[in-house]
Design a protein around this motif. Structure first.
Motif, PDB file in Angstrom:
ATOM      1  N   LEU A   1      -2.511   1.324  -2.454  1.00  0.00           N
ATOM      2  CA  LEU A   1      -2.832  -0.096  -2.305  1.00  0.00           C
ATOM      3  C   LEU A   1      -1.740  -0.952  -2.929  1.00  0.00           C
ATOM      4  O   LEU A   1      -1.268  -1.929  -2.315  1.00  0.00           O
ATOM      5  CB  LEU A   1      -4.184  -0.391  -2.954  1.00  0.00           C
ATOM      6  N   GLU A   2      -1.303  -0.580  -4.130  1.00  0.00           N
ATOM      7  CA  GLU A   2      -0.270  -1.367  -4.808  1.00  0.00           C
ATOM      8  C   GLU A   2       1.043  -1.304  -4.040  1.00  0.00           C
ATOM      9  O   GLU A   2       1.755  -2.307  -3.912  1.00  0.00           O
ATOM     10  CB  GLU A   2      -0.085  -0.851  -6.238  1.00  0.00           C
ATOM     11  N   GLN A   3       1.355  -0.131  -3.522  1.00  0.00           N
ATOM     12  CA  GLN A   3       2.584   0.008  -2.743  1.00  0.00           C
ATOM     13  C   GLN A   3       2.523  -0.859  -1.480  1.00  0.00           C
ATOM     14  O   GLN A   3       3.505  -1.515  -1.106  1.00  0.00           O
ATOM     15  CB  GLN A   3       2.791   1.478  -2.376  1.00  0.00           C
ATOM     16  N   ALA A   4       1.359  -0.873  -0.836  1.00  0.00           N
ATOM     17  CA  ALA A   4       1.201  -1.700   0.363  1.00  0.00           C
ATOM     18  C   ALA A   4       1.286  -3.178   0.021  1.00  0.00           C
ATOM     19  O   ALA A   4       1.887  -3.974   0.763  1.00  0.00           O
ATOM     20  CB  ALA A   4      -0.130  -1.379   1.035  1.00  0.00           C
ATOM     21  N   ARG A   5       0.705  -3.580  -1.094  1.00  0.00           N
ATOM     22  CA  ARG A   5       0.779  -4.983  -1.513  1.00  0.00           C
ATOM     23  C   ARG A   5       2.222  -5.399  -1.770  1.00  0.00           C
ATOM     24  O   ARG A   5       2.650  -6.485  -1.368  1.00  0.00           O
ATOM     25  CB  ARG A   5      -0.070  -5.198  -2.774  1.00  0.00           C
ATOM     26  N   ARG A   6       2.963  -4.505  -2.425  1.00  0.00           N
ATOM     27  CA  ARG A   6       4.363  -4.829  -2.708  1.00  0.00           C
ATOM     28  C   ARG A   6       5.173  -4.906  -1.413  1.00  0.00           C
ATOM     29  O   ARG A   6       6.030  -5.780  -1.256  1.00  0.00           O
ATOM     30  CB  ARG A   6       4.967  -3.786  -3.647  1.00  0.00           C
ATOM     31  N   ARG A   7       4.890  -3.984  -0.508  1.00  0.00           N
ATOM     32  CA  ARG A   7       5.631  -3.990   0.753  1.00  0.00           C
ATOM     33  C   ARG A   7       5.326  -5.265   1.543  1.00  0.00           C
ATOM     34  O   ARG A   7       6.240  -5.926   2.072  1.00  0.00           O
ATOM     35  CB  ARG A   7       5.249  -2.762   1.579  1.00  0.00           C
ATOM     36  N   ALA A   8       4.042  -5.619   1.631  1.00  0.00           N
ATOM     37  CA  ALA A   8       3.668  -6.839   2.351  1.00  0.00           C
ATOM     38  C   ALA A   8       4.299  -8.061   1.699  1.00  0.00           C
ATOM     39  O   ALA A   8       4.818  -8.965   2.380  1.00  0.00           O
ATOM     40  CB  ALA A   8       2.147  -6.970   2.391  1.00  0.00           C
TER      41      ALA A   8
END
Length: 748
Positions: free
Chosen positions: A485-492
């Motif tokens: 989730l954190e990785q996806a948030r950072r990517r977005a």
């Protein structure tokens, strides 16, 4: 009289055999030829299997460093093989050739030779040599006896024994050890080669002995000698007589244990400054093993009843008396005096060495920081039972698979992860205490009790292991989910920030991107992934939406905006529904955007007037922003007041070498001490997840954070090797120190 073969009692040599003539040389040359041919073949088989064995170990290596050791070892063995083979065969050939003229060895030679070898290499190498050579001397006792007798005749009647026979297992093992000095490889590589030497050389010696005995018999050297083992030799005990675990232990000492104790005896003798025990007039003979066991049983009974005769069992380890060896000897001599009516003048060397070893073993336990203090005190109560076990069965210090040794290692491994917090129900504490109490109350002379208690402890561990593994899996899955989730948030966030590229967007457009659409991108990344068409469509919307925020300056720009708006609205409907917008919220937000776009295009406002773009939007408060245009997400920060740790520092390398299953002790400021096991290393963030013995999360750290804790002394990596191995290494190191305490028994 020790007769080992049938009459005639004296079998003369052939008339032309002269102890100093050509015939002797011919016979020795025949033995040399047989030995050289067979040993060369066996050694060739050994080296043909080294590469495969080392490659298998390299594939199973725990880390890159270990793997490199094995691959380096393969190259080194290939390079040094000719020299090793040549040196080994030359040594055996030379010793056989010199056999007839060699003087009888002095009584102290074997001990001193072994002592010098131990001083030059690791104890583990010595254990490998003594264990495998003694095993085969026991197995080949009849063949060895026959060839020793025949060589004695060739050598003019001088008695040839296993210790002076150049083709006996011990002599061959030592010759091979000397030849391996050519090999500059890691100790682990050498130990593997010793195992192969055991398998491909020592295990085939019966063929060499059979051929040599047959050749000498054909030549007339004791042709009627029958291969009967000498009395007292291993394997010759009549059925029903005392075994290694009964009161007959004195008569049937295990050969491997005897070799090891002789080695350590040399170190003890060197430390005591004399090879002779302290003898005082009137004290009587040294106690027998039965007397020692009787005295120890009485001390054990007192200890089980809470009298604690060896040392005061204080609540804090720091208050325990540290010189347990001296205390143990004093208590034992006092008990023997009570039983005899007179204090013994001295204790037999082998018994004194055993007492010293067990005492130093338990001194090590009380100093071993790998064990929690409460567990140190509990395990220290096993000193008397373990001394009894060592006297009953002297294999304990020589054989890694001895049940008493494995039980102590298993108890220490279980105790390593113990803490009051992780053992709130007291299950582990009570189990360790139960094992200790059973040994104190029930152990008499049955070594089998160690095997039974070990099996019980292993079953307990297996049950708890399954429970903790389930908990660990849940913790790891939860952590993995949060990281995704954190990785996806950072990517977005990164994608949106890069596309905004510092532009000043209208508040409503900014809010849609930072809150609603950013969350939509996160869900797409989690469900469909970054290579999906849905994610590409989501990024295309960001580009179109940012482009739509520019005020059109001419008719062409207005026409282009009108062309974009239907697609923007369709994409927004799908995206907002994806992040759980209610239909009324979607319609309200779209109405706000239509009015704002109408103003941009110069169209008249519709009735009723929509709220101004700068006012509160229709985006629900539950849709949290994950990015703002001028504040991109930052990576995890280091702990306060810390500086980056260099990647070539010992602490950083220590962190990189950590493997799942390793235990650490954490002592953070103003917090209780915590022991935790490295459970999982995230492949995404590289963070280290730690759990307690129940599998519950204790902490997780980035590599940099963990290195900072190690530098500051707030974290300590606990030893991973077995307790007994650590103790033996420490004992040898201590005995080699010039300022080590003198372990003499004081009988005054």
């Amino acid at each position: 009289m020790n007769e080992a073969f049938e009459p005639p009692k004296i079998v003369p040599l052939a008339p032309r055999l002269d102890a100093s003539g050509e015939r002797v040389g011919e016979l020795l040359n025949a033995v040399r030829g047989i030995a050289g041919k067979r040993l060369q073949q066996c050694l060739g088989n050994l080296f043909e299997h080294v590469d495969d064995a080392l490659f298998d170990l390299a594939e199973k290596a725990e880390n890159n460093a270990s793997q490199t050791h094995y691959f380096d070892g393969m190259r080194e063995v290939r390079k040094r093989r000719p020299a090793i083979e040549r040196n080994f065969l030359t040594t055996v050939n030379r010793e056989l050739g010199n056999l007839a003229s060699r003087a009888a060895p002095s009584a102290s030679s074997p001990a001193m030779a072994e002592l010098s070898l131990v001083a030059d290499s690791e104890l583990e190498e010595s254990l490998a040599i003594t264990s495998m050579s003694s095993k085969h001397e026991s197995r080949l006792v009849r063949d060895l006896f026959a060839i020793n007798q025949r060589l004695s005749v060739i050598c003019g009647g001088r008695k040839i024994e296993d210790s002076s026979n150049p083709v006996a297992p011990a002599a061959l093992s030592q010759a091979f050890r000397q030849a391996l000095k050519e090999l500059g490889a890691d100790t682990r590589v050498k130990l593997l080669i010793y195992k192969l030497f055991d398998r491909y050389v020592l295990s085939t010696l019966e063929e060499l002995y059979a051929e040599a005995n047959a050749e000498l018999a054909r030549a007339g050297v004791l042709p009627q000698l029958r291969p009967v083992a000498p009395r007292g030799a291993p394997g010759s005990t009549p059925a029903g007589q005392a075994g290694a675990t009964g009161t007959g232990a004195d008569e049937l000492v295990d050969p491997a244990a005897a070799e090891l104790l002789q080695t350590l005896h040399g170190l003890f003798v060197a430390r005591r400054g004399t090879a002779m025990p302290h003898v005082q007039a009137g004290g009587g003979p040294p106690p027998s093993s039965n007397e020692l066991l009787g005295a120890l049983s009485l001390l054990q009974t007192q200890l089980a009843a809470g009298a604690a005769p060896v040392h005061a069992m204080a609540a804090e380890v720091g208050s325990l008396e540290r010189d347990m060896v001296a205390q143990l000897k004093e208590q034992l001599l006092a008990q023997l005096a009570a039983l005899r009516g007179a204090r013994p003048s001295h204790v037999a060397s082998i018994d004194e060495d055993t007492i010293d070893l067990v005492g130093m073993l338990f001194e090590f336990i009380l100093d071993d920081q790998t064990l929690p203090a409460e567990m140190q005190v509990m395990l220290a109560r096993l000193q008397i039972p373990y001394l009894k076990a060592a006297i009953l069965d002297r294999k304990m210090f020589a054989h890694r698979q001895h049940p008493a040794r494995r039980l102590l290692d298993a108890l220490a491994e279980q105790a390593k992860g113990w803490s009051p917090e992780s053992d709130r129900d007291g299950r582990l504490h009570d189990k360790v205490k139960s094992v200790v109490d059973q040994l104190l109350h029930e152990f008499d002379d049955d070594i089998g009790i160690f095997e039974r208690l070990l099996l019980d402890l292993q079953q307990f561990h297996e049950l708890n292991r399954r429970r903790s593994e389930l908990a660990e899996q849940r913790v790891a899955e939860s952590t993995r989910g949060r990281e995704k989730l954190e990785q996806a948030r950072r990517r977005a966030a990164r994608e949106i920030v890069e596309r905004i590229d510092g532009r000043k967007l209208p508040p409503l457009v900014h809010e849609v991107l930072a809150r609603a659409w950013a969350n939509h991108l996160v869900l797409v990344l989690l469900r469909q992934g970054e290579d999906s068409s849905e994610f590409r469509d989501g990024l295309r919307f960001v580009d179109d939406f940012i482009a739509s925020a520019r005020t059109p300056q001419d008719a062409a720009a207005r026409q282009q905006l009108r062309h974009l708006l239907p697609g923007i609205e369709r994409a927004l409907r799908r995206g907002l529904a994806n992040v759980a917008f209610q239909p009324q919220d979607i319609e309200r937000l779209l109405a706000q955007l239509r009015d704002w776009y109408g103003q941009q295009l110069g169209e008249p406002a519709r009735e009723p007037a929509a709220p101004a773009p700068s006012s509160a939007s229709a985006i629900p408060e539950s849709i949290q922003p994950i990015v703002v245009a001028d504040e991109p997400a930052e990576p995890d920060e280091l702990p306060e007041e810390s500086v980056p740790v260099a990647t070539d520092s010992p602490e950083w390398q220590q962190v990189e070498a950590l493997q799942p299953g390793t235990w650490l002790e954490f002592q953070l400021p103003d917090e209780p001490m915590v022991r935790a096991k490295l459970s999982w290393i995230s492949p995404m963030s590289g963070r280290y997840l730690f759990v307690n013995r129940r599998g519950l999360k204790v902490a997780d750290y980035a590599p940099q954070e963990l290195a900072v804790l190690l530098i500051g002394g707030h974290a300590q990596v606990l030893a991973t090797n077995a307790l007994f191995d650590r103790a033996m290494s420490a004992i040898v190191s201590r005995l080699r120190q010039p300022d080590a305490p003198n372990p003499n028994i004081d009988t005054e």
